[in-house]
Design a protein around this motif. Structure first.
Motif, PDB file in Angstrom:
ATOM      1  N   VAL A  49      71.824  59.524  33.550  1.00  0.00           N
ATOM      2  CA  VAL A  49      72.793  60.342  33.426  1.00  0.00           C
ATOM      3  C   VAL A  49      74.021  59.711  32.598  1.00  0.00           C
ATOM      4  N   LEU A  50      74.187  58.498  32.418  1.00  0.00           N
ATOM      5  CA  LEU A  50      75.045  57.956  31.863  1.00  0.00           C
ATOM      6  C   LEU A  50      74.790  57.847  30.437  1.00  0.00           C
ATOM      7  N   GLY A  51      73.591  57.691  30.137  1.00  0.00           N
ATOM      8  CA  GLY A  51      73.034  57.345  28.756  1.00  0.00           C
ATOM      9  C   GLY A  51      73.074  58.778  28.259  1.00  0.00           C
ATOM     10  N   VAL A  52      72.787  60.066  28.900  1.00  0.00           N
ATOM     11  CA  VAL A  52      72.460  61.124  28.387  1.00  0.00           C
ATOM     12  C   VAL A  52      73.985  61.697  27.866  1.00  0.00           C
ATOM     13  N   ILE A  53      74.879  61.539  28.739  1.00  0.00           N
ATOM     14  CA  ILE A  53      76.350  62.111  28.344  1.00  0.00           C
ATOM     15  C   ILE A  53      76.999  61.318  27.249  1.00  0.00           C
ATOM     16  N   LEU A  54      76.596  60.044  27.298  1.00  0.00           N
ATOM     17  CA  LEU A  54      77.258  59.201  26.288  1.00  0.00           C
ATOM     18  C   LEU A  54      76.668  59.636  24.902  1.00  0.00           C
ATOM     19  N   TYR A  55      75.191  59.869  24.831  1.00  0.00           N
ATOM     20  CA  TYR A  55      74.710  60.455  23.713  1.00  0.00           C
ATOM     21  C   TYR A  55      75.451  61.602  23.177  1.00  0.00           C
ATOM     22  N   LEU A  56      75.306  62.438  24.072  1.00  0.00           N
ATOM     23  CA  LEU A  56      75.827  63.880  23.798  1.00  0.00           C
ATOM     24  C   LEU A  56      77.323  63.904  23.031  1.00  0.00           C
ATOM     25  N   LEU A  57      78.198  63.039  24.095  1.00  0.00           N
ATOM     26  CA  LEU A  57      79.377  62.841  23.459  1.00  0.00           C
ATOM     27  C   LEU A  57      79.531  62.025  21.966  1.00  0.00           C
ATOM     28  N   GLY A  58      78.476  61.455  21.808  1.00  0.00           N
ATOM     29  CA  GLY A  58      78.523  60.638  20.548  1.00  0.00           C
ATOM     30  C   GLY A  58      79.528  59.328  20.669  1.00  0.00           C
ATOM     31  N   THR A  59      79.647  58.794  21.986  1.00  0.00           N
ATOM     32  CA  THR A  59      80.444  57.607  22.160  1.00  0.00           C
ATOM     33  C   THR A  59      79.544  56.431  22.852  1.00  0.00           C
ATOM     34  N   GLN A  60      80.467  55.377  23.142  1.00  0.00           N
ATOM     35  CA  GLN A  60      79.605  54.315  23.830  1.00  0.00           C
ATOM     36  C   GLN A  60      80.471  53.927  24.806  1.00  0.00           C
ATOM     37  N   TYR A  61      79.780  52.795  25.895  1.00  0.00           N
ATOM     38  CA  TYR A  61      80.438  52.350  26.997  1.00  0.00           C
ATOM     39  C   TYR A  61      80.586  50.730  26.464  1.00  0.00           C
ATOM     40  N   TYR A  62      81.253  50.115  27.168  1.00  0.00           N
ATOM     41  CA  TYR A  62      81.378  48.623  26.919  1.00  0.00           C
ATOM     42  C   TYR A  62      82.099  47.909  28.089  1.00  0.00           C
ATOM     43  N   GLN A  63      81.939  46.943  28.482  1.00  0.00           N
ATOM     44  CA  GLN A  63      81.970  46.262  29.641  1.00  0.00           C
ATOM     45  C   GLN A  63      83.538  45.740  29.782  1.00  0.00           C
ATOM     46  N   ALA A  64      84.201  46.045  30.721  1.00  0.00           N
ATOM     47  CA  ALA A  64      85.821  45.870  30.792  1.00  0.00           C
ATOM     48  C   ALA A  64      86.082  44.564  30.549  1.00  0.00           C
ATOM     49  N   ASP A  65      87.185  44.373  29.907  1.00  0.00           N
ATOM     50  CA  ASP A  65      87.609  42.959  29.713  1.00  0.00           C
ATOM     51  C   ASP A  65      88.694  42.632  30.774  1.00  0.00           C
ATOM     52  N   SER A  66      88.239  42.755  31.979  1.00  0.00           N
ATOM     53  CA  SER A  66      89.138  42.518  33.164  1.00  0.00           C
ATOM     54  C   SER A  66      88.633  41.473  33.796  1.00  0.00           C
ATOM     55  N   SER A  67      89.192  40.984  35.096  1.00  0.00           N
ATOM     56  CA  SER A  67      88.684  39.985  35.972  1.00  0.00           C
ATOM     57  C   SER A  67      87.585  40.160  36.630  1.00  0.00           C
ATOM     58  N   ASN A  68      86.690  41.184  36.274  1.00  0.00           N
ATOM     59  CA  ASN A  68      85.442  41.340  36.909  1.00  0.00           C
ATOM     60  C   ASN A  68      84.562  42.106  35.949  1.00  0.00           C
ATOM     61  N   GLY A  69      85.015  41.715  34.484  1.00  0.00           N
ATOM     62  CA  GLY A  69      84.066  42.432  33.607  1.00  0.00           C
ATOM     63  C   GLY A  69      83.655  41.423  32.472  1.00  0.00           C
ATOM     64  N   PHE A  70      83.631  41.679  31.328  1.00  0.00           N
ATOM     65  CA  PHE A  70      83.179  40.735  30.245  1.00  0.00           C
ATOM     66  C   PHE A  70      83.585  39.389  30.334  1.00  0.00           C
ATOM     67  N   THR A  71      84.601  39.123  31.222  1.00  0.00           N
ATOM     68  CA  THR A  71      84.756  37.741  31.344  1.00  0.00           C
ATOM     69  C   THR A  71      83.833  37.110  31.830  1.00  0.00           C
ATOM     70  N   GLU A  72      82.764  37.388  32.428  1.00  0.00           N
ATOM     71  CA  GLU A  72      81.587  36.743  32.943  1.00  0.00           C
ATOM     72  C   GLU A  72      80.747  35.879  32.288  1.00  0.00           C
TER      73      GLU A  72
END
Length: 844
Positions: A411-434
């Motif tokens: 569902v995430l993949g299809v909706i992002l593709y139809l909207l023509g946008t992307q997701y990224y990991q949140a730069d937060s205390s529990n996100g891309f900091t990993e």
């Protein structure tokens, strides 16, 4: 395998396939799997620092993985044609991801504490270095007003600049053309552009900063479009025992390697739109109010499994606190003094405890609602708490969860593709900091662990249960639930973000919310939690997938192996496990307490009904008398007993009205049992024996069958209808009241008046009173004069005399007189009786 489960698994497989097919179009990090590990970058920084004239031995470093979302947004806004997807940009060397290394000193003991990295680094920072995805230096800059640690020696500024850019930083200047040199007078101005002049390649003036700028000769050459280096010429003097050593050189003020449209400032000031701010605080407020309200509601009802709630509280608290401690160790630990570290940990203990309490309240609310609806997977959780796991339903729940995880990814993949946008990991205390933390596998799974608990219980579990209890229309439930969960997910609860407007977030998370709502309603918490775990795990490890470095790639391989273990277990359990129904049903402690309480209440109600049935249902009817009595227990059952019967008492021509009131010391069930026993003794003799004889004969039995703390007061009266003679015998009971000609007084019965049960042998005496027509008699227990008002004042015997005199006993029948007395004493005591109250009213 059941047909419905087969459909679910099929959809899950399709969803996973769709996600991985579309991954290169929907992920900001596609084509940019992490090539360099944190240790590799730090080792490269140590080597680079030596070449830049300083050592890291006396300095601290902080290394963070970076995502340049603002750069990508700038490219989208500037693109005249359709912009390439992030995967293609990453593969072409566009600087969308990389590493940032901050170099600085440790705090002094008296330095202030600040949570914000920018605040304490403005005081402690010395130099920043930014690397791109391939490990090339793309930015270098010093902190304003702080000492600059860099020093590159040389006699010619131009040769030093060339050496820095080509030999130290690794850019081939044959592919670039030097466009201009900008001289900045540090004493007069810092504005760029002033002092620009024709190139003098041997310029070695000291005191003015100089900016060198190169542009790429050919667009077909790989590398950044523009190189810019600002240096400050300096003279460094070092004294030796024999001579003074003077070195000419430069310190590096800044270096930039820029692509076209790449902003010079990689970290723009964080700004949150009003809509985003409202969504975040609104979602947190909704969750907090809902969960605190429901949690406290069920706590007040006693519907709590405290051990389970405590486990949730401790798990979430330790998960968050542990993650934050690892974050401290991997980032700010070298910079902060002991006081700052202690304040950081203390603040995070409070924060973790608050979220832990939130999670515990969410579990309490969810379990109470689930148990009221007898949800199927609740029985599995009951079995888990009893350390029983291998069930067919467990396997089915896990398989449904994996299928749900696949559906969510699809569902995430299809909706992002139809909207023509992307997701990224949140730069937060529990996100891309990993990516910047060690040990990654532990911190990644700690972040997922906490997120799964909070989302499964709070965002979805309690919210779905509450909506289902309030909304019965299926379409309205899914419509309202989709919107509400969309808002909740948009504001909090996920470890990734969407590039685009707030409407993109609401659309995508609303669709994820309706899938979550359907999964909770159709499967249960176990399946949803498993699915969310799979969903989050895949999203968090994808940047490590496909990395050429084994120090990085093992993270993805190991995490996917961890993901596979429950799947294998689920397949085995589904095929070979027994049904959870074969295990005895689990009854929570609070339900056992409630059942015991209900059983006790029912037994007390039965005792109450039985006690009332021992007393007369209606008064006797005979010429010349009007009698009525009632009994009011202060608790459900009481220790009072009364009775009245008309009999001949052994004579053929004379009718006798026999009346008695007994009052057992104490209250509630114990007193009631003695009252029942006493009533049996009295009834067996009341219709044939004299009052004094009855008391003398039952005294030994009651003395033998009661403990030393229990006694019974009793009065027995026999009224001979023909002669109007009243015979009284009193065993320590309240004196009866006789009202004649409007005046009331106590009837003094003879001694001894010992209560029953105190002595085995008591020579009770009878007392005769000649009554006449119009007389009114009141027999009562001590609950009447001992009634207490809210101020603590007793009703008293004097007030009782006054009350009897005030009653219209001449015109009102005895039942109405009794009810008037009842109303008076209830109103006086504010309907809170201090003791059992019993009366008998007799009119002659």
């Amino acid at each position: 395998m059941g047909q419905r489960l087969t459909y679910w698994m099929f959809l899950g497989i399709i969803g996973c396939a769709v996600f991985f097919v579309l991954y290169s179009f929907i992920s900001f990090n596609a084509g940019a799997s992490i090539e360099q590990s944190k240790s590799t970058i730090e080792h490269k920084t140590a080597e680079l620092s030596q070449r830049l004239g300083f050592s890291l031995d006396s300095l601290q470093i902080m290394t963070n993985r970076t995502q340049h979302i603002n750069y990508y947004k700038t490219l989208k806004d500037s693109a005249r044609e359709e912009l390439l997807y992030p995967k293609e940009l990453n593969e072409n060397g566009v600087h969308l991801t990389g590493w940032k290394v901050s170099i600085g000193t440790a705090q002094d003991d008296d330095d202030r504490f600040s949570y914000e990295t920018g605040d304490f680094m403005s005081e402690l920072g010395r130099f920043d270095i930014r690397y791109d995805q391939e490990g090339n230096v793309r930015r270098m800059s010093k902190y304003a007003d702080n000492p600059n640690p860099t020093f590159v020696p040389g006699d010619s500024l131009f040769s030093i600049a060339n050496r820095i850019v080509q030999d130290i930083l690794g850019y081939n200047l044959q592919n670039y053309q030097l466009d201009y040199i900008d001289i900045r007078d540090t004493l007069l101005t810092t504005e760029p552009g002033l002092g620009q002049h024709a190139m003098e390649l041997s310029d070695s003036r000291v005191g003015n900063n100089m900016v060198f700028q190169w542009n790429k000769k050919s667009v077909n050459t790989r590398g950044p479009q523009e190189l810019s280096l600002e240096v400050q010429p300096i003279i460094r003097e070092s004294n030796t025992p024999n001579m003074a050593n003077i070195q000419y050189g430069v310190s590096i003020e800044s270096f930039k390697a820029l692509d076209k449209f790449e902003p010079e400032q990689m970290d723009p000031p964080q700004s949150i739109s009003n809509a985003d701010l409202a969504t975040r605080f609104g979602s947190m407020a909704i969750l907090a109010i809902l969960i605190v309200f429901l949690g406290i509601k069920y706590i007040n009802k006693g519907q709590v499994e405290w051990r389970r709630a405590l486990f949730i509280l401790i798990s979430i608290t330790l998960g968050i606190l542990g993650w934050r401690v690892f974050y401290l160790i991997n980032t700010m630990n070298g910079f902060w003094n002991q006081t700052s570290e202690a304040l950081f940990i203390l603040n995070n203990v409070v924060f973790a405890a608050i979220l832990g309490l939130y999670g515990a309240l969410a579990y309490i609310a969810w379990e109470a609602m689930a148990r009221s609806k007898d949800e199927e997977q609740l029985h599995l959780l009951d079995a888990f708490w009893r350390k029983r796991f291998f069930f067919r339903e467990t396997g089915e729940g896990l398989l449904r969860g994996y299928a749900l995880g696949g559906v969510l990814l699809g569902v995430l993949g299809v909706i992002l593709y139809l909207l023509g946008t992307q997701y990224y990991q949140a730069d937060s205390s529990n996100g891309f900091t990993e990516a910047s933390m060690q040990p990654k596998l532990l911190t990644i799974n700690m972040a997922i662990w906490v997120n799964v608990w909070l989302v499964s219980l709070g965002h979805v579990g309690v919210t779905a249960g509450f909506l289902q209890s309030k909304i019965k229309n299926r379409w309205l439930l899914y419509g309202g639930g989709m919107l509400l969960l969309g808002i909740l997910f948009s504001g909090s609860g996920v470890l990734f973000e969407i590039i685009g407007t707030e409407w993109y977030d609401l659309i995508i998370f609303s669709l994820i919310g309706v899938v979550a709502l359907f999964a909770m309603q159709g499967s249960g918490l176990l399946s949803f939690a498993t699915g969310w775990w799979v969903f989050m795990s895949v999203l968090l490890v994808m940047p490590y997938w496909g990395s050429p470095s084994m120090n990085v790639a093992y993270i993805a391989w190991t995490q996917f192996f961890i993901l596979g273990l429950p799947l294998v277990y689920g397949l085995i359990a589904y095929k070979y496990g027994n049904s959870v129904s074969e295990m005895g049903g689990y009854i929570p402690e609070y339900q056992e307490r409630m059942a015991n309480h209900l059983r006790v209440e029912k037994e007390i109600e039965i005792a109450r009904e039985s006690q009332f049935k021992l007393m007369p249902l209606r008064p006797p009817s005979a010429d010349g008398i009007d009698v009525y009595g009632f009994f009011m227990p202060s608790f459900e059952v009481g220790g009072d007993y009364f009775d009245y019967i008309v009999s001949s008492n052994g004579t053929a021509d004379s009718q006798v009205l026999n009346m008695t009131i007994a009052d057992v010391s104490g209250k509630a069930m114990k007193a009631a049992m003695h009252a029942v026993f006493t009533s049996g003794l009295l009834l067996s003799r009341l219709h044939k024996d004299a009052p004094d004889s009855i008391l003398r004969e039952i005294a030994p039995t009651l003395h033998a069958r009661t403990d030393r703390q229990t006694f019974i007061t009793c009065i027995i009266a026999q009224y001979h209808l023909e002669s109007r003679i009243l015979k009284l015998a009193n065993a320590g009971h309240c004196l009866p009241i006789l009202k004649r000609d409007g005046e009331a007084e106590f009837i003094r019965t003879p001694e001894p008046r010992y209560p029953l049960g105190l002595q085995a042998i008591v020579d009770y005496q009878a007392y005769n009173v000649q009554l006449q027509k119009g007389d009114f008699l009141l027999f009562y227990s001590d609950g009447l004069p001992e009634a207490v008002n809210p101020e603590g004042e007793r009703f008293g015997f004097d007030s009782l005399i006054s009350l009897v005199e005030s009653l219209n006993t001449d015109n009102l029948p005895s039942n109405e007189v009794s009810m008037e007395i009842k109303r008076k004493v209830q109103k006086f005591s504010d309907y809170q009786l201090a003791d059992d109250t019993t009366i008998i009213c007799l009119k002659i």
